[in-house]
Enzyme design. Structure first.
Site, PDB file in Angstrom:
ATOM      1  N   HIS A 325       6.402  -6.493  -3.212  1.00 56.66           N
ATOM      2  CA  HIS A 325       7.767  -6.565  -3.709  1.00 56.66           C
ATOM      3  C   HIS A 325       7.986  -5.628  -4.896  1.00 56.66           C
ATOM      4  O   HIS A 325       9.092  -5.099  -5.067  1.00 56.66           O
ATOM      5  CB  HIS A 325       8.099  -7.994  -4.136  1.00 56.66           C
ATOM      6  CG  HIS A 325       8.363  -8.915  -2.988  1.00 56.66           C
ATOM      7  ND1 HIS A 325       7.357  -9.597  -2.331  1.00 56.66           N
ATOM      8  CD2 HIS A 325       9.512  -9.266  -2.347  1.00 56.66           C
ATOM      9  CE1 HIS A 325       7.884 -10.326  -1.368  1.00 56.66           C
ATOM     10  NE2 HIS A 325       9.172 -10.136  -1.335  1.00 56.66           N
ATOM     11  N   GLY A 326       6.994  -5.443  -5.722  1.00 55.92           N
ATOM     12  CA  GLY A 326       7.218  -4.588  -6.878  1.00 55.92           C
ATOM     13  C   GLY A 326       5.922  -4.235  -7.572  1.00 55.92           C
ATOM     14  O   GLY A 326       4.955  -5.005  -7.542  1.00 55.92           O
TER      15      GLY A 326
END
Length: 470
Positions: A325-326
């Site tokens: 996701h990040g």
């Protein structure tokens, strides 16, 4: 070109007009492919080349893997596919993160190293189309499917514009067979596709952007300025915001594809009505969680290994899912927490055989799951560990000012409560089945009401979908 923008509406209408005016199926697919590249180029034209390289590399490697009989050669070809796909993803998404992490590790040993940010622009959707394309070569390697022979069909599979930049992550067996025969769009499917798209825009533009995001942004920007009640409200508001934002995008994607005669898999199904965390991950971002389960968790041995190894597998998969996701350690923390919760739940089920049977026990478990999931969104939303610590402190503070206005509190409480009730009551039924139960007059009134709401109350803020940053 966001789904809730006027520009996309024009683009979509032009695509539909051209699509249904072309009689030849191959020409239709070619038009869709060109439209998909134009859709992607609207974000950042040079990155179309990256998309084109990934597509062609995996198409060629898929054919070579499918034709190869020698196992070491098959492994080498798969490794090349992994290297290219994950290499692009790693460079564009994680180069600065790894550089900064290396500097922090060196600082622990007293070694001064101050790296300059590389300034790498993250290609939108790279996490999604990388996993989608990679699933194809993995399926061919595992002999689940035959290698695709049509470059046009494979290119459309990778670049199909409704789900290109934020999913759902579609598998080759779900999409490629649909390319083999002309898609026939019945009138009721076309109308249901438009309705799903409208539901998605309403969820994103009204519920997420207008109703919830302002409260979340204000509190997370300066948690120390707010009383505990407002901090809790912001935590619950973000649970609603991220659901309506991402589920709204998925509904738009599925609806837009349906108007073109294509079927995309569901990506959300009442996740906040889940009975525990494993049930939550069967309902939240279904295409990603099933991808991680099938290609990573099962490859590690899943739960067919020793208990401690199963715990390790769960945590490792969720940490990698968090970093997907990040590129930040807060996302890794989010993954560690979810992996830990899944491991605890797995242990409780097997050791104590806990299965809630009564309605009261099931409701209590649903509410407890929702509360814990909401709290675990904090590292996901926080801008770094300092911000996360400030939010955690705000939740238990006894002083602090009541800064939020009453109308904001009522809006958040109303939206989150309605969402929770909906998820609990509708957890066993599909949205289409529920909508069909109503009379045509009620369905028409709902559609008219949503349309008027979007036109009148959308603030035109044009907030990007949260998952675009991934």
């Amino acid at each position: 070109m966001q789904f809730d923008s006027f520009l996309f509406l024009i683009f979509w209408l032009v695509v539909l007009a051209l699509y249904y005016s072309i009689p030849d199926w191959r020409s239709r697919k070619l038009m869709l492919l060109i439209a998909s590249y134009l859709f992607y180029a609207a974000w950042n034209p040079p990155f179309v080349v990256l998309l084109w390289i990934s597509t062609n590399v995996d198409f060629c490697l898929g054919k070579l893997i499918g034709a190869a009989q020698n196992q070491p050669r098959r492994k080498a070809l798969l490794a090349l596919s992994l290297l290219v796909n994950l290499g692009f993803l790693g460079f564009f998404k994680y180069a600065d993160f790894l550089n900064q992490t290396a500097a922090e590790i060196l600082a622990w040993f007293g070694i001064g190293y101050q790296p300059q940010p590389l300034g790498i622009v993250l290609p939108i959707g790279i996490s999604f189309y990388t996993f989608q394309s990679l699933s194809y070569t993995l399926d061919v390697y595992q002999r689940k499917i035959a290698a695709e022979t049509s470059l046009l069909d494979f290119s459309l599979f990778v670049t199909f514009f409704p789900q290109l930049v934020a999913g759902p992550i579609v598998r080759a067996p779900q999409f490629l067979p649909q390319c083999k025969t002309p898609r026939q769009t019945a009138a009721d499917h076309f109308v249901w596709g438009l309705t799903l798209f409208l539901f998605g825009v309403f969820a994103k533009a009204i519920l997420a952007d207008v109703g919830l995001a302002p409260v979340v942004d204000r509190v997370y920007a300066d948690p120390a300025a707010f009383a505990a009640a407002d901090a809790w409200l912001a935590v619950l508001a973000f649970s609603g915001q991220i659901f309506f934002d991402f589920a709204g995008y998925s509904l738009c994607a599925i609806g837009a594809a349906m108007t073109l005669g294509f079927s995309l898999p569901d990506n959300f199904h009442c996740p906040y009505g889940a009975l525990g965390f494993s049930d939550f991950w069967r309902r939240w971002h279904i295409s990603l969680s099933s991808w991680l389960r099938d290609y990573l968790y099962f490859s590690l041995g899943g739960n067919r290994v020793r208990p401690l190894r199963t715990v390790f597998n769960l945590v490792l998969v969720m940490v990698l899912g968090g970093l997907w996701h990040g590129a930040a350690w807060t996302f890794a923390l989010w993954g560690i927490i979810h992996g830990g919760l899944l491991a605890v739940e797995h242990g409780v089920k097997h050791a104590a055989g806990f299965r809630p049977e009564s309605s009261a026990a099931r409701l209590a478990l649903m509410l407890a799951t929702f509360l814990l999931v909401s709290l675990t969104w904090m590292p996901f939303r926080a801008q770094g560990f300092e911000n996360l610590a400030a939010m955690a402190a705000a939740l238990v503070r006894s002083d602090g000012a009541a800064v939020l206005d009453q109308s904001s509190r009522i809006a958040v409480a109303g939206i989150v409560s309605a969402m929770l009730v909906w998820h609990i009551l509708a957890r066993e039924i599909r949205l289409e089945q529920l909508f069909e139960r109503f009379s045509p007059m009620v369905r028409g009134s709902v559609i008219a009401g949503l349309t008027i709401s979007v036109v009148l109350f959308s603030n035109g803020d044009s907030r990007a979908f949260i998952y675009f940053q991934f």
